[in-house]
Design a protein around this motif. Structure first.
Motif, short mmCIF file in Angstrom:
data_model
loop_
_atom_site.label_atom_id
_atom_site.label_comp_id
_atom_site.label_asym_id
_atom_site.label_seq_id
_atom_site.Cartn_x
_atom_site.Cartn_y
_atom_site.Cartn_z
N ALA A 163 21.85 -12.88 -25.03
CA ALA A 163 21.11 -11.72 -24.55
C ALA A 163 21.99 -10.49 -24.65
O ALA A 163 23.19 -10.55 -24.38
CB ALA A 163 20.67 -11.95 -23.10
N GLY A 214 9.65 -16.90 -25.15
CA GLY A 214 10.78 -16.36 -25.93
C GLY A 214 10.52 -14.95 -26.44
O GLY A 214 11.33 -14.41 -27.20
N SER A 226 8.21 -13.63 -17.85
CA SER A 226 9.42 -14.39 -18.17
C SER A 226 10.64 -13.53 -17.87
O SER A 226 10.58 -12.30 -18.05
CB SER A 226 9.51 -14.73 -19.65
OG SER A 226 8.50 -15.60 -20.03
N GLN A 227 11.70 -14.18 -17.47
CA GLN A 227 12.96 -13.44 -17.31
C GLN A 227 14.11 -14.29 -17.83
O GLN A 227 14.22 -15.47 -17.47
CB GLN A 227 13.18 -13.06 -15.84
CG GLN A 227 14.26 -12.02 -15.73
CD GLN A 227 14.47 -11.50 -14.31
OE1 GLN A 227 13.67 -11.78 -13.42
NE2 GLN A 227 15.54 -10.76 -14.12
N ALA A 228 14.94 -13.70 -18.67
CA ALA A 228 16.10 -14.42 -19.19
C ALA A 228 17.11 -14.61 -18.07
O ALA A 228 17.34 -13.70 -17.27
CB ALA A 228 16.73 -13.63 -20.33
N TRP A 267 10.81 -12.18 -24.96
CA TRP A 267 11.82 -11.21 -24.50
C TRP A 267 12.94 -11.06 -25.53
O TRP A 267 13.63 -10.04 -25.56
CB TRP A 267 12.40 -11.61 -23.14
CG TRP A 267 13.21 -12.89 -23.18
CD1 TRP A 267 12.76 -14.14 -22.92
CD2 TRP A 267 14.59 -13.02 -23.52
NE1 TRP A 267 13.76 -15.06 -23.09
CE2 TRP A 267 14.90 -14.40 -23.45
CE3 TRP A 267 15.60 -12.12 -23.88
CZ2 TRP A 267 16.18 -14.89 -23.74
CZ3 TRP A 267 16.88 -12.62 -24.16
CH2 TRP A 267 17.14 -13.99 -24.08
N THR A 268 13.12 -12.07 -26.38
CA THR A 268 14.21 -12.02 -27.38
C THR A 268 14.00 -10.93 -28.43
O THR A 268 14.92 -10.59 -29.14
CB THR A 268 14.39 -13.37 -28.10
OG1 THR A 268 13.21 -13.66 -28.89
CG2 THR A 268 14.62 -14.52 -27.12
N TYR A 315 18.81 -20.09 -26.80
CA TYR A 315 18.68 -18.81 -26.10
C TYR A 315 18.97 -19.06 -24.62
O TYR A 315 18.83 -20.19 -24.13
CB TYR A 315 17.27 -18.24 -26.28
CG TYR A 315 17.05 -17.70 -27.67
CD1 TYR A 315 17.49 -16.42 -28.00
CD2 TYR A 315 16.47 -18.48 -28.66
CE1 TYR A 315 17.32 -15.93 -29.28
CE2 TYR A 315 16.30 -17.99 -29.95
CZ TYR A 315 16.73 -16.71 -30.25
OH TYR A 315 16.60 -16.22 -31.53
N PRO A 316 19.37 -18.00 -23.89
CA PRO A 316 19.55 -18.18 -22.45
C PRO A 316 18.27 -18.77 -21.84
O PRO A 316 17.16 -18.44 -22.27
CB PRO A 316 19.79 -16.76 -21.93
CG PRO A 316 20.32 -16.01 -23.11
CD PRO A 316 19.67 -16.62 -24.32
N THR A 369 15.14 -19.39 -19.65
CA THR A 369 14.16 -18.39 -19.23
C THR A 369 13.39 -18.89 -18.01
O THR A 369 12.97 -20.04 -17.98
CB THR A 369 13.17 -18.11 -20.39
OG1 THR A 369 13.92 -17.68 -21.52
CG2 THR A 369 12.18 -17.03 -20.02
N ALA A 423 17.53 -10.09 -27.28
CA ALA A 423 18.58 -10.97 -27.82
C ALA A 423 19.12 -10.41 -29.13
O ALA A 423 18.46 -9.62 -29.81
CB ALA A 423 18.02 -12.38 -28.04
#
Ligand code: AMP
Length: 364
Positions: free
Chosen positions: A294, A265, A212-214, A267-268, A197-198, A200, A272
């Motif tokens: 994302a 993770g 959290s921020q990607a 935010w996924t 994943y991107p 974070t 995502a």
């Protein structure tokens, strides 16, 4: 298909919810009768060391996985002799002990803060000579969300910290004045397909993740993925693995790894193409992995100790609310909101608004 999950907290709950559209059912083992995952699958209620329940889990599940690190080793061994367990129990055993975990990082040439095992007061003096000040004294096992650790800023802090933590095996680490904290959430299939994943970027308060921020395309991505790739290859890992790093200048220092889906993770879920929860299930069941990119700028804010009004959260453009259904207690993670928005500044703005809601009048 039935996935057995050791632990019935919010990570198990979100795994089960991700499994539903795929026709996957989840069976949880948790000692708490009100474990929040019980609304999303069947709960076997009892001790993690209960042989009868472990055997039932092994008999009914296609594969067994876990949602936290502190699973007793004997129970895991018993399970692994009867059913596939992913990720490999060896990854869990290492992640459970901060000293073994950092030894492995060092063996794989992944930089870490300086660290020394501490069993006695005399060890602590010797260790401080190696790490210098400030330093962080932590229990080697059973620590999470900043529990079981004390920062030593000077000699006056030593006795109190040692007295508070003594009894358990300890580790002393150099305190890192980091520029930022980042994590990498990765997934590997049994056939060796690896997806990241991107990267974070994370903000902690009192040791607890609050935001959290990607950061797709972050300049540290290649190095972080190289380090995490070494761990995935070392274990011939199957499932989601998260690794937290401190960044100072252009150096990354590994802090810890979690052999499971991870708070950074979350935010996924909306951010995502495939969430970390779905990809973990796909990996442990031998299904093809999903894309990890994302969909748009994304982030997440945790609700710790109290939940804001749903209407206030949902009024934030791009916000999606996730409430776990747990009884409120100070320091307890009760829910989170993800944000997905067309532009980076919109995400920043939404995260700032959600942080205000998360903290308004709250006890953390
Ligand atoms: P941990 O339980 O090790 O993940 O620690 C929780 C949080 O405490 C980390 O995310 C950091 O914000 C902080 N922390 C832990 N260890 C250190 C360290 N060696 N130097 C600076 N901050 C630390």
């Amino acid at each position: 298909m039935i996935v057995g999950i050791i632990g019935g907290g919010q990570l198990a709950q979100m795994l089960a919810m991700a499994g539903q559209p795929l026709g996957i059912r989840c069976l949880f083992l948790d000692p708490a009768p009100d474990a929040c995952a019980r609304t999303t699958g069947e709960l076997l209620c009892g001790d993690y060391g209960d042989d009868r329940l472990l055997d039932e889990l092994a008999r009914r599940a296609t594969v067994v996985t876990y949602e936290f690190e502190n699973v007793p080793e004997a129970g895991l061994r018993r399970l692994a002799s009867r059913v596939s367990v992913h990720p490999h129990p060896q990854a869990l055993a290492l992640a459970r002990d901060r000293w073994h975990e950092k030894r492995l990082f060092a063996d794989l040439h992944i930089p870490t803060p300086p660290f020394v095992a501490v069993d006695t007061r005399a060890d602590l003096e010797r260790a401080l000579a190696i790490t210098g000040w400030p330093a962080v004294l932590k229990t080697r096992t059973m620590g999470y969300d900043g529990k079981g650790q004390r920062v030593l800023r000077g000699p006056a802090d030593v006795d109190g910290a040692f007295a508070a933590l003594f009894g358990a095996p300890l580790i002393l680490e150099g305190f890192v004045a980091f520029d930022r904290e980042i994590s990498v959430v990765a997934v590997r299939s049994a056939t060796g397909d690896v997806r990241f994943y991107p990267l974070t970027e994370n903000v902690h308060r009192n040791g607890v993740l609050v935001q959290s921020q990607a950061r797709p395309g972050d300049p540290m991505t290649a190095r972080a993925e190289d380090y995490v790739g070494r761990l995935l290859a070392h274990f011939a890992y199957v499932g989601v693995l998260a690794v937290e790093f401190f960044q100072k200048g252009d150096t990354l220092l590994a802090n810890e790894m979690a052999p499971r889906v991870h708070n950074s993770g979350h935010w996924t879920m909306e951010g995502a193409e495939t969430s970390q929860f779905e990809n973990h299930l796909r990996a442990v069941l031998g299904l093809p992995l999903g894309a990890t990119h994302a969909l748009a700028p994304s982030g997440m804010v945790n609700f710790v100790g109290r939940l804001p009004e749903a209407s206030a959260v949902l009024a934030v453009p791009g916000a999606h609310l996730h409430v776990y259904g747990k009884v409120a207690r100070p320091g307890r993670k009760l829910g989170h909101a993800t944000v997905r928005a067309p532009r980076e500044p919109d995400v920043q703005d939404a995260l700032a608004r959600l942080r205000v809601l998360a903290e308004a009048g709250g006890t953390i």
